[in-house]
Write an enzyme that holds these catalytic residues in place. Structure first.
Site, mmCIF file in Angstrom:
data_model
loop_
_atom_site.group_PDB
_atom_site.id
_atom_site.type_symbol
_atom_site.label_atom_id
_atom_site.label_comp_id
_atom_site.label_asym_id
_atom_site.label_seq_id
_atom_site.Cartn_x
_atom_site.Cartn_y
_atom_site.Cartn_z
ATOM 1 N N SER A 117 0.853 -1.187 0.000
ATOM 2 C CA SER A 117 0.000 0.000 0.000
ATOM 3 C C SER A 117 0.885 1.231 0.000
ATOM 4 O O SER A 117 1.995 1.215 0.528
ATOM 5 C CB SER A 117 -0.894 0.016 1.241
ATOM 6 N N TYR A 150 -3.719 -0.635 9.614
ATOM 7 C CA TYR A 150 -3.528 -1.146 8.254
ATOM 8 C C TYR A 150 -2.176 -0.705 7.703
ATOM 9 O O TYR A 150 -1.451 -1.507 7.082
ATOM 10 C CB TYR A 150 -4.660 -0.633 7.365
#
Length: 270
Positions: A141, A154
């Site tokens: 990410s 996350y």
């Protein structure tokens, strides 16, 4: 360009929808057989049908990778399928900040993003080593480099995914198996686009912005407000799938241990 993927076989975890489904279909377009993974039988079957329509072999394996023993079972199915390519795409995200996140939220982030990747990879690696060729591709990410304040758990979990991918590449030196990571930026999906539109519409300046086709802010306004990047648009699943397909191919033999950021240049943008 022919990526020379015809005849190869891949397992794509979390491929019953979203980016994973697009990765599966893109690999199939290049002639790669695909084992579609998901938790919903109907959704996975629908993607497998789209994969098979490209003229390749498609099968389905089901299971929640966070449940005990399921990740290993999915990987063993991939071994039976003959997969030489593993795309670790499955990974949930949730919004938590430093003030409200609980230990259970941090645990869930790592159990959903890190441990399944480890378990599937560890189980499949012996067959890749034995074949003398293989690809392990993880999905990271852009939050790895620019942690998101509303997704702290996350962001940290994905940072661990990138770190262990580099570690795995070094561990596999000389085996013919490479390990690389693709880190998406803000990738548009129906649900994400709705969320960003709602946020933009709620912004106090929303009334001063242009309207999109549905009467809300258009993509350029959303990008400017919430995901500014030099390319000037949101990412598409196809952007990520194309990068994965290259790294999965024999043409990427000399690419190993990298994090490829496919984020429009958002990383490092003020």
């Amino acid at each position: 360009m022919d990526l020379r993927l015809a005849g190869h076989r891949a397992l794509v975890t979390g491929s019953s929808s979203g980016i994973g489904a697009t990765i599966a279909e893109t690999l199939a377009e290049e002639g790669c057989d695909v084992l579609v993974h998901g938790r919903n039988a109907g959704a996975a079957a629908a993607v497998a049908e789209q994969v098979a329509a490209r003229g390749v072999r498609a099968e389905v394996v089901l299971g929640d990778l966070t449940e005990p023993g399921v990740a290993e079972e999915v990987a063993r199915t991939a071994c039976d399928f003959g997969a030489g390519i593993l795309v670790n795409n499955a990974g949930p995200f949730a919004e938590h900040d430093w003030e409200t996140s609980r230990p259970s939220d941090w645990r869930a982030a790592f159990e959903g993003n890190v441990l399944p990747t480890v378990r599937v990879s560890q189980t499949l690696l012996p067959s890749l080593r034995a074949a003398g060729w293989g690809r392990v591709i993880t999905i990271g990410s852009r939050a790895v480099r620019t942690p998101l304040p509303n997704m702290v758990t996350y962001s940290a979990a994905k940072a661990a995914v990138v770190n262990m991918t580099t570690s795995l590449a070094r561990h596999l030196a000389g085996t013919g198996v490479t390990a690389n990571c693709v880190s998406p930026g803000v990738i548009v999906s129906p649900s994400m686009f709705r969320m960003l539109q709602e946020r933009a519409a709620d912004d106090e300046d929303g009334a001063d912005r242009g309207a999109g086709a549905a009467g809300g802010p258009d993509e350029a306004d959303i990008v400017a407000a919430y995901a500014p990047n030099p390319v000037g648009r949101l990412g598409r699943p196809e952007d990520i799938a194309s990068a994965v397909a290259y790294l999965a191919s024999p043409r990427a033999d000399y690419v190993n241990g990298i994090e490829l950021r496919v984020d429009g240049g958002i990383t490092g943008t003020p």
